[in-house]
Design a protein around this motif. Structure first.
Motif, short mmCIF file in Angstrom:
data_model
loop_
_atom_site.label_atom_id
_atom_site.label_comp_id
_atom_site.label_asym_id
_atom_site.label_seq_id
_atom_site.Cartn_x
_atom_site.Cartn_y
_atom_site.Cartn_z
N GLU A 247 0.83 -1.21 0.00
CA GLU A 247 0.00 0.00 0.00
C GLU A 247 0.86 1.25 0.00
O GLU A 247 0.58 2.22 -0.72
CB GLU A 247 -0.94 -0.01 1.21
N GLU A 248 1.91 1.25 0.80
CA GLU A 248 2.81 2.40 0.83
C GLU A 248 3.46 2.61 -0.53
O GLU A 248 3.60 3.74 -1.01
CB GLU A 248 3.88 2.20 1.90
N ARG A 249 3.85 1.51 -1.18
CA ARG A 249 4.50 1.60 -2.49
C ARG A 249 3.54 2.18 -3.53
O ARG A 249 3.93 3.00 -4.37
CB ARG A 249 4.93 0.20 -2.90
N ILE A 250 2.28 1.74 -3.47
CA ILE A 250 1.28 2.24 -4.42
C ILE A 250 1.07 3.74 -4.24
O ILE A 250 1.04 4.51 -5.22
CB ILE A 250 -0.04 1.47 -4.24
N LEU A 251 0.91 4.18 -3.01
CA LEU A 251 0.68 5.60 -2.75
C LEU A 251 1.88 6.45 -3.17
O LEU A 251 1.71 7.54 -3.73
CB LEU A 251 0.36 5.81 -1.27
N ARG A 252 3.10 5.96 -2.92
CA ARG A 252 4.29 6.71 -3.30
C ARG A 252 4.43 6.77 -4.82
O ARG A 252 4.82 7.80 -5.38
CB ARG A 252 5.52 6.07 -2.68
N PHE A 253 4.11 5.67 -5.49
CA PHE A 253 4.20 5.65 -6.95
C PHE A 253 3.15 6.59 -7.56
O PHE A 253 3.43 7.31 -8.52
CB PHE A 253 3.99 4.22 -7.47
N ASP A 254 1.95 6.59 -6.99
CA ASP A 254 0.90 7.47 -7.47
C ASP A 254 1.29 8.94 -7.30
O ASP A 254 1.04 9.77 -8.17
CB ASP A 254 -0.40 7.17 -6.72
N HIS A 255 1.95 9.24 -6.17
CA HIS A 255 2.42 10.60 -5.94
C HIS A 255 3.50 10.98 -6.95
O HIS A 255 3.54 12.12 -7.45
CB HIS A 255 2.97 10.72 -4.51
N ALA A 256 4.38 10.02 -7.27
CA ALA A 256 5.45 10.30 -8.23
C ALA A 256 4.89 10.54 -9.64
O ALA A 256 5.45 11.33 -10.40
CB ALA A 256 6.45 9.15 -8.25
N LEU A 257 3.79 9.85 -9.99
CA LEU A 257 3.19 10.05 -11.31
C LEU A 257 2.68 11.48 -11.48
O LEU A 257 2.81 12.07 -12.55
CB LEU A 257 2.04 9.06 -11.53
N GLY A 258 2.11 12.04 -10.42
CA GLY A 258 1.62 13.41 -10.46
C GLY A 258 0.56 13.63 -11.53
O GLY A 258 0.48 14.71 -12.11
N LEU A 260 0.44 12.27 -14.49
CA LEU A 260 0.93 12.04 -15.84
C LEU A 260 0.51 10.66 -16.34
O LEU A 260 0.35 9.73 -15.54
CB LEU A 260 2.45 12.16 -15.87
N PRO A 261 0.33 10.49 -17.64
CA PRO A 261 -0.13 9.19 -18.16
C PRO A 261 0.96 8.13 -18.04
O PRO A 261 2.15 8.43 -17.97
CB PRO A 261 -0.43 9.50 -19.63
N LEU A 262 0.51 6.88 -18.04
CA LEU A 262 1.45 5.77 -17.98
C LEU A 262 2.00 5.51 -19.39
O LEU A 262 1.37 4.84 -20.21
CB LEU A 262 0.77 4.50 -17.45
N GLU A 263 3.18 6.02 -19.66
CA GLU A 263 3.85 5.80 -20.93
C GLU A 263 5.35 5.94 -20.74
O GLU A 263 5.82 6.49 -19.75
CB GLU A 263 3.35 6.78 -21.99
N TYR A 264 6.08 5.39 -21.69
CA TYR A 264 7.54 5.44 -21.65
C TYR A 264 8.07 4.81 -20.35
O TYR A 264 7.69 3.71 -19.99
CB TYR A 264 8.04 6.88 -21.84
N HIS A 265 8.97 5.49 -19.66
CA HIS A 265 9.57 4.94 -18.44
C HIS A 265 8.55 4.74 -17.33
O HIS A 265 8.69 3.85 -16.50
CB HIS A 265 10.71 5.83 -17.96
N ARG A 266 7.51 5.57 -17.32
CA ARG A 266 6.46 5.41 -16.29
C ARG A 266 5.71 4.10 -16.49
O ARG A 266 5.35 3.43 -15.52
CB ARG A 266 5.51 6.61 -16.32
N LEU A 267 5.47 3.74 -17.74
CA LEU A 267 4.79 2.48 -18.03
C LEU A 267 5.66 1.29 -17.63
O LEU A 267 5.17 0.33 -17.02
CB LEU A 267 4.46 2.40 -19.52
N ASP A 268 6.95 1.35 -17.93
CA ASP A 268 7.85 0.26 -17.55
C ASP A 268 7.91 0.08 -16.03
O ASP A 268 7.90 -1.05 -15.53
CB ASP A 268 9.26 0.53 -18.10
N THR A 295 -6.52 2.00 -7.32
CA THR A 295 -5.42 2.70 -8.00
C THR A 295 -4.54 1.72 -8.77
O THR A 295 -4.21 1.94 -9.94
CB THR A 295 -4.57 3.48 -6.98
N ALA A 296 -4.15 0.64 -8.12
CA ALA A 296 -3.27 -0.32 -8.77
C ALA A 296 -3.97 -1.06 -9.90
O ALA A 296 -3.35 -1.35 -10.94
CB ALA A 296 -2.74 -1.31 -7.74
N LEU A 297 -5.26 -1.37 -9.74
CA LEU A 297 -5.99 -2.06 -10.80
C LEU A 297 -6.19 -1.15 -12.01
O LEU A 297 -6.23 -1.63 -13.16
CB LEU A 297 -7.34 -2.56 -10.28
N ASP A 298 -6.31 0.15 -11.79
CA ASP A 298 -6.36 1.09 -12.92
C ASP A 298 -5.06 1.04 -13.71
O ASP A 298 -5.06 1.06 -14.95
CB ASP A 298 -6.62 2.51 -12.41
#
Length: 331
Positions: A247-258, A260-268, A295-298
């Motif tokens: 859960e902590e990892r998901i929330l931190r990753f979501d914050h890092a996305l800000g 932005l769409p999942l593409e390029y390095h964000r998608l990887d 969030t993660a299922l999206d």
């Protein structure tokens, strides 16, 4: 196995390895003497991967491998190479690797010789390994596994000594292969050595016949019961710890996305994270809180769409018919 596939596809590409030891197995031959060189390294897992591994052990009995062995052939010149399943293998611990590799090597014939050495900054002299060494290590590993999964016991060792610290033990348990002695911390054995004595003395028992030694003593049977209870608590803790870290990892990753769409390095990066989450929690990510799960299922759905587009692009490129070549004729 599933854990090995996850390790090879997701974890291994970004893994750091630290050299631990080298086992050389020589097979003298009149025509082409060969030597199998097994280079054993420790896999340095991230905190998240280590937590995932303990979670997998708790639920399925198998986690991510702790050591990797790279095997090369010496003395063959341009001869045949090892198949992939022998050139790179993974094990739960250093003793597991040594037991398997030495057993295979010395089992090739009476002329086979094995040499073992720890890896260190200045190097170290190796020692000859015999069949008796392998049998003693095998007995020690069988005994060590009676104290619970390796992932929860911090197991290490070689042909001289095997050391582990099971959940619930106040100090390490050591198995001296040279003397054939198992040494237990006093608190684990009721705080008193056999026949009385100081409470801080360690209890020693035989490596061969250890089960009978335990059965004859009430304090040691009580010790084993306590260790089994501690293992149950450790497994439950491993599951809860992974859910919390996920859960902590998901929330931190979501914050890092800000946003932005999942593409390029964000998608990887999302694909790597989702693979780990699904490995531990299943495709539906059960056990997470609702917000983290949604969030993660999206992200998972976005990854599936991106993979579908990639597949369609590859298929379209593969089915494009070549342009007809012009035929030149002369009158």
């Amino acid at each position: 196995m599933f854990s090995e596939r996850l390790f090879a596809a997701v974890v291994a590409p970004s893994l750091e390895r630290v050299p631990l030891a080298e086992l050389r197995v020589e097979e003298p031959d009149d025509e082409v003497p060969i030597c199998l060189v097994h280079r054993i390294s420790q896999n340095i897992l991230t905190a998240f991967d280590a937590c995932l591994s303990r979670h997998l052990v708790a639920l399925h009995g198998t986690g991510l491998p702790a050591v990797t062995v790279e095997t090369v052939l010496e003395g063959l010149g341009n001869g045949p190479v090892l198949p992939p399943d022998l050139a790179l293998r993974h094990f739960d611990s250093l003793p597991h690797a040594l037991m398997q590799l030495s057993s295979e090597g010395l089992g090739r014939g009476a002329a086979a010789r094995a040499q073992f050495a720890h890896m260190s900054g200045g190097g170290s002299a190796g020692r000859r390994i015999s069949g008796e060494d392998v049998r003693a290590l095998s007995a020690a590993m069988e005994l060590a596994e009676s104290f619970g999964p390796v992932a929860f016991s911090e197991l290490t060792g070689d042909f001289d000594m095997v050391v582990l610290t099971p959940p619930g033990a106040v100090a390490e348990i050591s198995i001296d292969l040279f003397r054939g002695i198992v040494s237990l911390p006093p608190a684990a054995a009721g705080g008193r050595a056999q026949g009385g004595g100081a409470g801080d003395e360690r209890v020693e028992g035989p490596l061969y016949g250890f089960a009978d030694f335990v059965n004859e003593r009430v304090d040691l049977r009580l010790m084993m019961a306590r260790l089994r209870q501690a293992q149950m608590r450790e497994k439950a803790r491993a599951v809860l710890d992974f859910r919390a870290m996920a859960e902590e990892r998901i929330l931190r990753f979501d914050h890092a996305l800000g946003g932005l769409p999942l593409e390029y390095h964000r998608l990887d990066a999302a694909m790597s994270l989702i693979a780990r989450l699904k490995a531990g929690l299943g495709d539906d990510l059960l056990g997470l809180s609702e917000d983290a799960q949604i969030t993660a299922l999206d992200w998972s759905a976005a990854i599936d769409r991106a993979e579908l587009r990639r597949s369609e692009t590859r298929n379209a490129q593969a089915t494009v018919a070549p342009l007809p070549r012009a035929r030149v004729t002369t009158p």
